[in-house]
Structures are given as structure tokens and as C-alpha cells.
Motif scaffolding. Structure first.
Motif, PDB file in Angstrom:
ATOM      1  N   UNK A 214     -28.706  64.734 -64.619  1.00 52.81           N
ATOM      2  CA  UNK A 214     -27.911  63.824 -63.748  1.00 52.81           C
ATOM      3  C   UNK A 214     -28.247  62.320 -63.649  1.00 52.81           C
TER       4      UNK A 214
ATOM      5  N   UNK B 138     -23.491  65.205 -62.493  1.00 53.89           N
ATOM      6  CA  UNK B 138     -23.714  66.047 -61.215  1.00 53.89           C
ATOM      7  C   UNK B 138     -23.399  67.480 -61.388  1.00 53.89           C
TER       8      UNK B 138
ATOM      9  N   UNK C 236     -33.483  62.485 -59.933  1.00 51.79           N
ATOM     10  CA  UNK C 236     -32.669  63.101 -60.300  1.00 51.79           C
ATOM     11  C   UNK C 236     -31.714  64.053 -59.331  1.00 51.79           C
ATOM     12  N   UNK C 237     -32.215  63.961 -58.061  1.00 52.82           N
ATOM     13  CA  UNK C 237     -31.486  64.800 -57.082  1.00 52.82           C
ATOM     14  C   UNK C 237     -30.598  64.028 -56.103  1.00 52.82           C
ATOM     15  N   UNK C 238     -29.375  63.923 -56.215  1.00 50.39           N
ATOM     16  CA  UNK C 238     -28.545  62.904 -55.284  1.00 50.39           C
ATOM     17  C   UNK C 238     -28.860  63.059 -54.162  1.00 50.39           C
TER      18      UNK C 238
ATOM     19  N   UNK D  80     -27.227  55.883 -59.775  1.00 47.12           N
ATOM     20  CA  UNK D  80     -27.116  57.498 -60.015  1.00 47.12           C
ATOM     21  C   UNK D  80     -28.158  58.075 -59.253  1.00 47.12           C
ATOM     22  N   UNK D  81     -27.910  59.417 -59.372  1.00 46.73           N
ATOM     23  CA  UNK D  81     -27.059  60.426 -59.749  1.00 46.73           C
ATOM     24  C   UNK D  81     -25.863  60.409 -59.000  1.00 46.73           C
ATOM     25  N   UNK D  82     -24.850  60.481 -59.748  1.00 50.38           N
ATOM     26  CA  UNK D  82     -23.692  59.872 -59.054  1.00 50.38           C
ATOM     27  C   UNK D  82     -23.630  58.593 -58.693  1.00 50.38           C
TER      28      UNK D  82
END
Lengths: 508, 293
Positions: A307, A471, B154-156, B242-244
Motif C-alpha cells: 500500500x 489499498x 502500511x496499514x491505513x 499514504x496508504x491511500x
């Protein structure tokens, strides 16, 4: 006393006069358009050495930022000593006494920003590295000279061709044109991409051959994973992989999509029209059809970077591969050089993006799209600064001299020697041959360029798509949410494209 | 001193201070003025700006990235203020309670010493610590808490908190010294009187030290508020939002639309709104945390 005052007043007047004259010194040609057509004489003389710069008698220094082709670089990380461009420059200097070529030996972490700032200050390099998508979409309009008129005239240093354009790769020239049909750079090289792999780790996992199909690729990553080896570890570049899959899925409509602007190659206008018409859009199931099958591959990867943005973690992921921690890495044709520089202890192999079959996905046309990711996005992409972006271009004769230098650098012979010395990219102009080290990947460049994507519609589109892609691959959103987010991005990009370029996409 | 002499002295003083003001206006106020004007234009930073009225502000209203960024920024501000106030105050209090002055000096120095490490080094170090195989996950594995291992950046769902919470144990040397100097300013008469009244230990902290530290508290809250809203480096370097868009903040959005997309006019409109919001929050804070109390 009076004498003293008079002296002071005179000095002040002289100083004021000097300041005023200095301010007005460079304004003689200010009224001229930055993108004015070339002089009909001079550049079109047709005689070798009949350079416009020499004809105009301009003397001075021409600055050039040549990215990885920068000669004798001390300040660009990982760049081995290049000499070819210096040799070309020296030949030019010898033929044009009084002109000196100075190369900018600097690494720019944020090149886009550097270009913006330097252009805004009127201090852009005379000749600078500029890729077509950035010149057409990202950089401010008016910083680079429109070279189109020069392409249709003779290049005095290519005696065998009626025009300079004839010596170039016609498809590349067409594909890289701006929405209004202008070319802002000369484009001489091609980057290839492939899956690179660690042969030692493959052997350790009992894999003797590199995968030849998509299902074999997934099977290979599973085997590696089961053997306790990290199969892959990288942020999958959305732009690269969309080009592979979309170029395959839409191969039958390629000519139609490429033809909206009535010229070969897929320009940003073609992309935008295709998006607006719903062809390259979520309303067509093919557009998102590759996401789930790609996720089936990345599910076997280490999840750390899925991600993340490639620009943020790219070097970490590459270092993991070069350090022997991961088995496969998808990268550009510069990787073998990186591996040599890193003195890797394992044997490096590579395989192309596989040709998909109906067993992989019903959307495939079975087209070989292994060369779709590369293309004219390497380092031999040179543009010339306009007078607005570079105040020194206002000097009488300088602009013509700089164009003349570009014509000298931009001959098939020089393209080949400069590109092949670096050994990472492939020269694309007719009558040029790739370096020995690039022979395997060069077949990608020899295929006709039939790459599709949507990134040209807006400077931010690919970045936003990358975020959604990440994502989805990391399992944080499902395909329905991803599809709806992608649709929003595409719609926004089209709206932006139309307003920025004053184009009515409905008329196509 | 005659009126004429007074005027002369005053003019001399103004003459000395004039260059500073000229540069201040030139380099600080003029750019702010330009940004205010630029917010109403469509400008790519190179070609002449085009006046577009309130279009940028209308776009702001429907900008989903900005909405997400604002929520992230609010979380960031609240947590930053807590981290900027609580740990430094506690440490300042502990050092202040030490009886021996030399011990106070040594501890003060030890806590302030890390200030010599450039901020960017700390950020890069924490990016390394947060990696999948980084020190934090390895430590968790080592102490038998492997199930708590995370993709910290890495985990939103946790990336924003990971960035905010980096820098453990969150002892800002600047804030520590501010609180410490505030505690030193409490007069010995007050402290002795409190002791006689039985206000010792936590009682003294609550009834004497904290109320006496309100001026420092107000300063730190204002500086943290401004600092956290303007702090672009950690999200830019660690995740680029990020992420997103989970670690996107308005200042990063402003930076990206301006320098990456070349939409300086829109970037300036974001800056203008941020300026107004920060000003309002500062005024509210000054009203709520009164130094007189």
C-alpha cells in the motif's frame, strides 16, 4: 563644497544610468514569442557545420542537464563515468569556437519542483531533460520550445535525410506529442522492464525454470513462499502494470483509441477521449478486470510495501532484492547495472511479462505486451528552455545556437553512442543498434509501441490511482469500493483535462 | 533632554531598526500578501496568474482529499498537544523535585542532549523502526508478543497514529525546559506556605505547580497547535500521505497541489484557510487558558 556635491550627484546619476541600462539590456527581443518558429535560414542550411549558432556569431556557454548521460559526473549517485556526451560536446565546441557546453552535474531529488522553480526564476538550463508526459501535462506550459517546426526541416548534421523528423522514431514522435500536436523534446531512447530474479533462491526453492505464463508466475511465487523465501517485495507500480494489462485487453481497439487525434500513438488526448467515451473507464469490465488477477499474485508477496508509494519505498524494495532477501523484482533495464554496482553474490536472471491466455482471464487477446511498460520514458529526452524560462535565451543568437547544439546531439550516430555507452536503455531511432548488454531486452523496443494507459489525462491521476490500487492489493478495500474510487478519479481527471486544455472531448 | 534632542534620539533608534523592518516586510509580509492575492487566481507558478474569484474556495468545499486531511490533522493536533504537554511536564516536575541541584543539572542535560540530532534523522530512524522486519516488530516477537506485530506504516488504520506517536518517550527538550523554568519561577514563599498547609506530593502538583504553569502551558499549546498543523516533513518523508490518504494532512495537500500539480493558486487558497483556522484556534486558546489564573 559645490564640487563635492556635484561629484556625488554625477556619481549617483552614472550609477542610476548603469542600473537602468542593465535592466533594459536583455529586453531587445522580449516582444518575441518564446515558441516562435525557427529562422528559415541557418538551421535549414543543409550543410554540415552550417550551424545557425555559428552563422549568428553567438558566443558563450550553453548549459545542459542530461540526467544519467551527464559526463564525468561526481554528484549523481550511482552514475558511472560517462564520456560519450562529453565527446559529442567537445566535437561541437571544436567546430564552433567561442561556444562552450557546460553540463549540470547535480542530482535533483524532486526534479519537477526544480524545473518549476528554475523556470519561474528565468534560470532554467538551456537544454534540459524532460519526458514527454511532464512536458505535456506536468510542467508549466511555455517553459520548453516547440521543436515541431524544426522536425520538418533539415538537420544540417544529418546529410542523408530531408528532414530531422525522418531520422527519428515516427511512432515515438507521434505518441509523445502534446494535445495541440506539438513536440517539446527530442526522444532518443527507450526503457525496458522485466521480472528480474535471483537464480540461487529459485534453485533453493527447487525451481529450475523461470515462469512462462501468468499461472506459472503465481505458482512460482507460491513455491518460493512455501520454501520460506520472500517471493517479491515491492510497491506494485500501478502505471506500469496497467499498461501491460490494458495494452493486452484493448489490443483490438488500439487503432481506434490511438486515432482520436488523427495521428499514430496514444497521446494524452486519445487517452482522455477514450476515458470520456467509457472505453478506458470502469464502465468497461476490462478496465478493472485485471485487478483481482493481479491481487492473486501480490497475495504471495510480502505485504509490507503493497500500500506504499513506489517513490517512497522503491529504493528499500530494490535494496532488499539486491541484498538477496527477495527472489523476484520487477524493474527497469537499469537493474543489471545496479546489481553490478552492488556486487551481488547471486546470479541474476530475467523474464518478460508473460503472454496471457484465456485460462488466465477471459479479457485477454493473447497479445505480447512485454514491451508496453517501457517506452520513451528514459533519459535521452532533451528539451530547450524558452526565453521566459531562461532569461539568457534573450541574447541575440543564443536560442538558435542552442537548437543547433540539439541538432548536433540529435543525430542517429550520436544517439547510439550516447545511449549505448550507458548500457541501460535502448536507442530507438532508425539505423541505431542497441548495446550488447541490452540485446535481450531490445526486442521490446523493436516491437511497435502499442501501449495503453490513462495517466496522461491529469498530472495527479496516476498518483491517486496508485493509492487506490495499494489499498485494494493490501486488502483494505474491496473491488467494489476500488471501482467506485477509480471512477471518481477518472471523471475528475477528464474534467481537469478539458478545462486545462480547452478541449471539447465530446466532438470526438 | 529637549524635545528636539528626544526626537533625534528616537529617530536614530528608528533608523537602526528600519532595515530589519524593511527585510521583514519584504521577505515575510509581502509573500503573505502575495499568497492572499494568489488564493483568488489560477496560477501555475510560471505563467501570469488568472483571476478566478472564489473558484478555489468553492473547490475546497468539495475536495474529498482535503476533508480526509482535515480529519487527520485534527487527530494529529489533539494527540500532539497531549504528547507535547504531559510527558515533558511530568519529567520537568520530576527533575524539579530532585533535592540536589547537580542531579537536576545532569538530568536536564541528559534530556536536552538529543536536541542535537537533526529532526530528519529521527524521522528516517523511525521509518526504519516501523518496517515489517524493523526493530519494533522484532522486539514484540522477542518478548512473546508476536501477535501484536503490525505493518505500522502500511496499514491505513494505524499509519497516522504510528507517525504521530513516533519519538517515544515524547520528551520535547524545548517543552521540558519551558515547564522547568516555569516551575523554577514559583516563589519559595508560595511553596513553603503550601507545605505548611499540607499541600505536598500530587496535591502540590495539582494545586500549585499546574496552575502556576498556565502561562507555559498556553505557550506550548499554541506552539504545538501551529507546529502540528504546519508539520509536513514526517508524513511527506515516511508515507507521502499514504496508504491511500490515511496520513494526508492539509499542509501536505497544499504542498502536493502546488509543487507537484503546479496549482499554486489552489495551494494558496488552502494556505489562506489554514492561516485563518490557526489564527482562530490560537485566539480561542488564549481566551480559554488565561495566564492570570
Amino acid at each position: 563644497m559645490i564640487t563635492n556635491k556635484l561629484a556625488k550627484s554625477s556619481a549617483a546619476l552614472i550609477a542610476l544610468g548603469l542600473v537602468l541600462s542593465a535592466c533594459g539590456g536583455n529586453n531587445a527581443e522580449e516582444g518575441q514569442s518564446a515558441s516562435s518558429a525557427p529562422a528559415s535560414s541557418g538551421t535549414a542550411s543543409g550543410t554540415a557545420g552550417g550551424a545557425s549558432g555559428a552563422a549568428n556569431g553567438w558566443k558563450g556557454t550553453i548549459t545542459m542537464y542530461a540526467q544519467v548521460y551527464t559526463p564525468n559526473s561526481k554528484n549523481i549517485a550511482g552514475l558511472k563515468q560517462q564520456k560519450a556526451l562529453q565527446e559529442v560536446a567537445s566535437e561541437y565546441e571544436a567546430a564552433h569556437p567561442g561556444i562552450k557546453i557546460e553540463f549540470v552535474d547535480e542530482e535533483f531529488k524532486d526534479y519537477t519542483q526544480t524545473v518549476r522553480v528554475k523556470a519561474a526564476a528565468g534560470e532554467m538550463f538551456d537544454v534540459f531533460w524532460g519526458q514527454w508526459a511532464e512536458l505535456n501535462n506536468t510542467f508549466p506550459k511555455g517553459i520548453a520550445e516547440d521543436l515541431t517546426p524544426y522536425f520538418s526541416q533539415p538537420n544540417p548534421y544529418i546529410p542523408g535525410k530531408a528532414t530531422w523528423g525522418e531520422a527519428m522514431n515516427a511512432t515515438v514522435v507521434s505518441e509523445t506529442k502534446s494535445p495541440d500536436g506539438k513536440s517539446y523534446n527530442i526522444n532518443g531512447d527507450y526503457v525496458a522492464t522485466a521480472f528480474f530474479y535471483n537464480k540461487d533462491l529459485f534453485a533453493k526453492a527447487g525451481i529450475s525454470q523461470p515462469p512462462a505464463s501468468w499461472s506459472e508466475l503465481i505458482e512460482t511465487t507460491k513455491k518460493l513462499k512455501d520454501a520460506g523465501i520472500t517471493a517479491m517485495s515491492q510497491a506494485p507500480d500501478y502505471d506500469w502494470f496497467q499498461r501491460h494489462f490494458l495494452s493486452d485487453f484493448y489490443a483490438k481497439e488500439f487503432e481506434q483509441i490511438a486515432g482520436f487525434d488523427q495521428s499514430p500513438g496514444v497521446s494524452s488526448l486519445d487517452q482522455s477521449v477514450a476515458v470520456a467515451k467509457g472505453m478506458l473507464n470502469t464502465s468497461d469490465p476490462r478496465f478493472m478486470g485485471w485487478w483481482p488477477m493481479f491481487k492473486s499474485l501480490t497475495d504471495n508477496w510480502k505485504p509490507d510495501y503493497l500500500s506504499s508509494e513506489p517513490g517512497v519505498v522503491g529504493s528499500n524494495a530494490r535494496n532488499d532484492f539486491l541484498a538477496g532477501k527477495t527472489a523476484i523484482f520487477y524493474d527497469g533495464s537499469w537493474l543489471p547495472e545496479n546489481a553490478k554496482d552492488a556486487k551481488v553474490s547471486f546470479e541474476l536472471g530475467s523474464f518478460n511479462f508473460p503472454v496471457l491466455t484465456q485460462a488466465d482471464t477471459p479479457y485477454t487477446t493473447g497479445t505480447d505486451v512485454s514491451g508496453a511498460v517501457g517506452g520513451p520514458n528514459a533519459a535521452f529526452q532533451f528539451a530547450v528552455a524558452t526565453k521566459q524560462a531562461n532569461a539568457s535565451m534573450k541574447e541575440a543568437g543564443k536560442q538558435a545556437a542552442v537548437i543547433d547544439l540539439l541538432q548536433f546531439v540529435g543525430t542517429p550516430k550520436n544517439v547510439e553512442r550516447i545511449v549505448n555507452e550507458h548500457g541501460t536503455f535502448v536507442p530507438t531511432w532508425p539505423d541505431t543498434k542497441p548495446a550488447e548488454s541490452m540485446a535481450e531486452l531490445a526486442n521490446q523496443a523493436s516491437n511497435e509501441l502499442k501501449a495503453l494507459g490513462v495517466g496522461g489525462s491529469s498530472p495527479n491521476l496516476n498518483k491517486n490511482m496508485q493509492r487506490i490500487f495499494g489499498l485494494y492489493l493490501s486488502g483494505n478495500i474491496d473491488i467494489a469500493k476500488a471501482t467506485s474510487d477509480v471512477k471518481k478519479e477518472l471523471d475528475g481527471a477528464i474534467k481537469e483535462y478539458q478545462s486545462k486544455n480547452s478541449v471539447d472531448l465530446g466532438k470526438y | 533632554m529637549t524635545g528636539k534632542a528626544k526626537l533625534k534620539t528616537a529617530l536614530t533608534g528608528y533608523a537602526f531598526i528600519l532595515p530589519t523592518f524593511v527585510f521583514l516586510i519584504w521577505f515575510t509580509y509581502y509573500p503573505v500578501y502575495q499568497a492572499l492575492i494568489g488564493a483568488f487566481t489560477d496560477w501555475d507558478g510560471f505563467n501570469a496568474p488568472r483571476y478566478i474569484g472564489l473558484d478555489n474556495f468553492v473547490r475546497l468545499m468539495s475536495d474529498e482529499v482535503l476533508r480526509q486531511s482535515t480529519i487527520n490533522a485534527l487527530i494529529w493536533v489533539v494527540l500532539s498537544i497531549v504528547l507535547a504537554v504531559v510527558p515533558p511536564f511530568l519529567v520537568a516536575e520530576l527533575i524539579f523535585q530532585l533535592k540536589r541541584e547537580r542531579a537536576q543539572y545532569i538530568y536536564r542535560t541528559l534530556f536536552v542532549l538529543p536536541i542535537v540530532i537533526p529532526g530528519i534523522v529521527t524521522i528516517l530512524l523511525w521509518r526504519f523502526l516501523y518496517q515489517g522486519e524493523g526493530a519494533i516488530n522484532q522486539l514484540l516477537e522477542l518478548i512473546g508478543l508476536g501477535s501484536l506485530q503490525q505493518l505500522w506504516l502500511g496499514d491505513p488504520n494505524i499509519a497516522l497514529y504510528s507517525i504521530i506517536l513516533m519519538g517515544f518517550p515524547w520528551i520535547s527538550a524545548f517543552n521540558l525546559l519551558i515547564f522547568y523554568s516555569g516551575l523554577q519561577n514559583i516563589s519559595t514563599e508560595v511553596l513553603e506556605a503550601a507545605k505548611l498547609e499540607g499541600a505536598t506530593g500530587w496535591k502540590r502538583v495539582w494545586r500549585i505547580d499546574i496552575p502556576s504553569s498556565f502561562p507555559q502551558l498556553r505557550l506550548i499549546i499554541i506552539l504545538t497547535l501551529i507546529g502540528s498543523l504546519q508539520n509536513i516533513v514526517p508524513p511527506l518523508i515516511m508515507t507521502n500521505g499514504g496508504p491511500g490518504y490515511s496520513t494526508y494532512v492539509p499542509i501536505l495537500h497544499m504542498y502536493n497541489v502546488s509543487t507537484v500539480n503546479g496549482e499554486f493558486g489552489y495551494g494558496m487558497s488552502i494556505a489562506l484557510v489554514m492561516f485563518v483556522v490557526i489564527l482562530l484556534l490560537t485566539l480561542v486558546n488564549m481566551k480559554l487558558v488565561k495566564s492570570e489564573s
